[in-house]
Design a protein around this motif. Sequence first.
Motif, PDB file in Angstrom:
ATOM      1  N   VAL A 238     -52.800  80.013  19.597  1.00 40.47           N
ATOM      2  CA  VAL A 238     -52.789  81.333  20.237  1.00 40.47           C
ATOM      3  C   VAL A 238     -51.363  81.805  20.521  1.00 40.47           C
ATOM      4  CG1 VAL A 238     -53.386  82.577  22.354  1.00 40.47           C
ATOM      5  CG2 VAL A 238     -55.129  81.235  21.168  1.00 40.47           C
ATOM      6  N   PRO A 239     -50.487  80.972  21.105  1.00 36.83           N
ATOM      7  CA  PRO A 239     -49.105  81.433  21.314  1.00 36.83           C
ATOM      8  C   PRO A 239     -48.396  81.843  20.027  1.00 36.83           C
ATOM      9  CG  PRO A 239     -49.524  79.480  22.627  1.00 36.83           C
ATOM     10  CD  PRO A 239     -50.707  79.658  21.743  1.00 36.83           C
ATOM     11  N   LEU A 240     -48.629  81.112  18.931  1.00 34.03           N
ATOM     12  CA  LEU A 240     -47.986  81.480  17.672  1.00 34.03           C
ATOM     13  C   LEU A 240     -48.540  82.788  17.121  1.00 34.03           C
ATOM     14  CD1 LEU A 240     -47.591  78.044  15.835  1.00 34.03           C
ATOM     15  CD2 LEU A 240     -45.846  79.386  17.038  1.00 34.03           C
ATOM     16  N   LEU A 241     -49.847  83.012  17.295  1.00 31.05           N
ATOM     17  CA  LEU A 241     -50.420  84.298  16.895  1.00 31.05           C
ATOM     18  C   LEU A 241     -49.772  85.437  17.676  1.00 31.05           C
ATOM     19  CD1 LEU A 241     -54.259  83.519  16.625  1.00 31.05           C
ATOM     20  CD2 LEU A 241     -52.733  84.202  14.756  1.00 31.05           C
ATOM     21  N   LEU A 242     -49.601  85.226  18.973  1.00 31.87           N
ATOM     22  CA  LEU A 242     -48.975  86.254  19.803  1.00 31.87           C
ATOM     23  C   LEU A 242     -47.514  86.459  19.425  1.00 31.87           C
ATOM     24  CD1 LEU A 242     -51.590  86.006  21.435  1.00 31.87           C
ATOM     25  CD2 LEU A 242     -50.201  86.144  23.502  1.00 31.87           C
ATOM     26  N   TYR A 243     -46.827  85.368  19.135  1.00 35.59           N
ATOM     27  CA  TYR A 243     -45.422  85.474  18.734  1.00 35.59           C
ATOM     28  C   TYR A 243     -45.288  86.325  17.481  1.00 35.59           C
ATOM     29  CZ  TYR A 243     -40.741  84.049  17.271  1.00 35.59           C
ATOM     30  OH  TYR A 243     -39.425  84.045  16.876  1.00 35.59           O
ATOM     31  N   ALA A 244     -46.176  86.073  16.512  1.00 31.37           N
ATOM     32  CA  ALA A 244     -46.136  86.847  15.262  1.00 31.37           C
ATOM     33  C   ALA A 244     -46.489  88.309  15.502  1.00 31.37           C
ATOM     34  CB  ALA A 244     -47.095  86.229  14.247  1.00 31.37           C
ATOM     35  N   ALA A 245     -47.469  88.566  16.379  1.00 33.44           N
ATOM     36  CA  ALA A 245     -47.944  89.937  16.604  1.00 33.44           C
ATOM     37  C   ALA A 245     -46.997  90.746  17.488  1.00 33.44           C
ATOM     38  CB  ALA A 245     -49.336  89.904  17.233  1.00 33.44           C
ATOM     39  N   LEU A 246     -46.369  90.094  18.483  1.00 32.40           N
ATOM     40  CA  LEU A 246     -45.586  90.822  19.480  1.00 32.40           C
ATOM     41  C   LEU A 246     -44.091  90.797  19.222  1.00 32.40           C
ATOM     42  CD1 LEU A 246     -47.417  89.647  22.735  1.00 32.40           C
ATOM     43  CD2 LEU A 246     -47.912  91.633  21.304  1.00 32.40           C
ATOM     44  N   ARG A 247     -43.673  89.991  18.257  1.00 35.11           N
ATOM     45  CA  ARG A 247     -42.236  89.829  18.028  1.00 35.11           C
ATOM     46  C   ARG A 247     -41.546  91.154  17.743  1.00 35.11           C
ATOM     47  NH1 ARG A 247     -39.541  85.737  13.531  1.00 35.11           N
ATOM     48  NH2 ARG A 247     -37.381  85.878  14.296  1.00 35.11           N
ATOM     49  N   GLY A 248     -42.195  91.999  16.976  1.00 31.37           N
ATOM     50  CA  GLY A 248     -41.595  93.290  16.657  1.00 31.37           C
ATOM     51  C   GLY A 248     -41.876  94.376  17.674  1.00 31.37           C
TER      52      GLY A 248
END
Length: 308
Positions: A238-248
């Motif tokens: 879940v944290p990696l999904l959020l990192y990918a989605a929210l990074r930009g």
Amino acid sequence: MGFLETALTMVTLAIPIVIGYIAHRLGFMGGEFDGKLSSLVINITLPCMILVSVCDRELPDPARLVQLIGLSTLGYLIAVAAALIVPRLMRAPESGAYSFVIAFGNVGFIGFPVLGAVLGADAVLYAAIANIPWYILSSSAGVLMISGLPEGGAARAVRESAKRLLSPMLGASLVVLALALAGVNDLSIVGDGLATCGNFTTPAALLICGSSLANYAPREMVGNWRAYAATAMRLVGVPLLLYAALRGLAPDAFTLAVLVLGQAMPVATNGILYCLMYGMDAKPVMQGMFLSVIASIVTIPALALLVA
């Protein structure tokens, strides 16, 4: 913080957990005492900790606060979506319990102290505001994951969820949001008194966590592969999904770190309470909590190295 510094911080936080485990075994903690102490932390000292998070801080502007809540809401919706899909892929008989394990971390009870230790005191302010969607979703979608729709259908589910939304932690978070929007960051002598109570939160929460783990035989907690898979999703997936989605989308690295690490916490303990309340098997949630508390000593520093 680098990996080693963060790992040492997590080990430091793990020591009170071990002490709580030992205290339980020696008879100093457990049973009614843990229940009373948990109630004290959740209803009194943790709200105090949240309230003083605005004190002596450089407050973000109102637009940034609104953006923070929006990004946090998006993050939790992503987490809930993942939580509904993964247990089906695992063909888990208790899919609702595993969904809860994946979707909801212990942001308030463990997350605030950990984020404050890893990212600094400013992180508690950001986390308190970003955690507002957690209260809404955990007491609505979280309950439905475990219990299913109650008799009376969706309308009754909405009414019951609305009642559970009312909590001192949510109230304190809303007050913090109002103070931050108003630009108030000095509570004077009242803030000093609240800080004294709030400082009790971290050691008490960690001691309770250790004492709770002592209720279960370690062998019983480590023999279920689905619990490992759900725990891996909770702490890393879940944290990696959020990192990918929210990074930009995140305005800066600090905000991104708060949002991602806030979603990397061990399983929320209220899932066990929901299981007991609705007569469901609590073992999957207990297993997830046991495994996630131990594994987070490694996973949180690794994620902090990525996002911080």
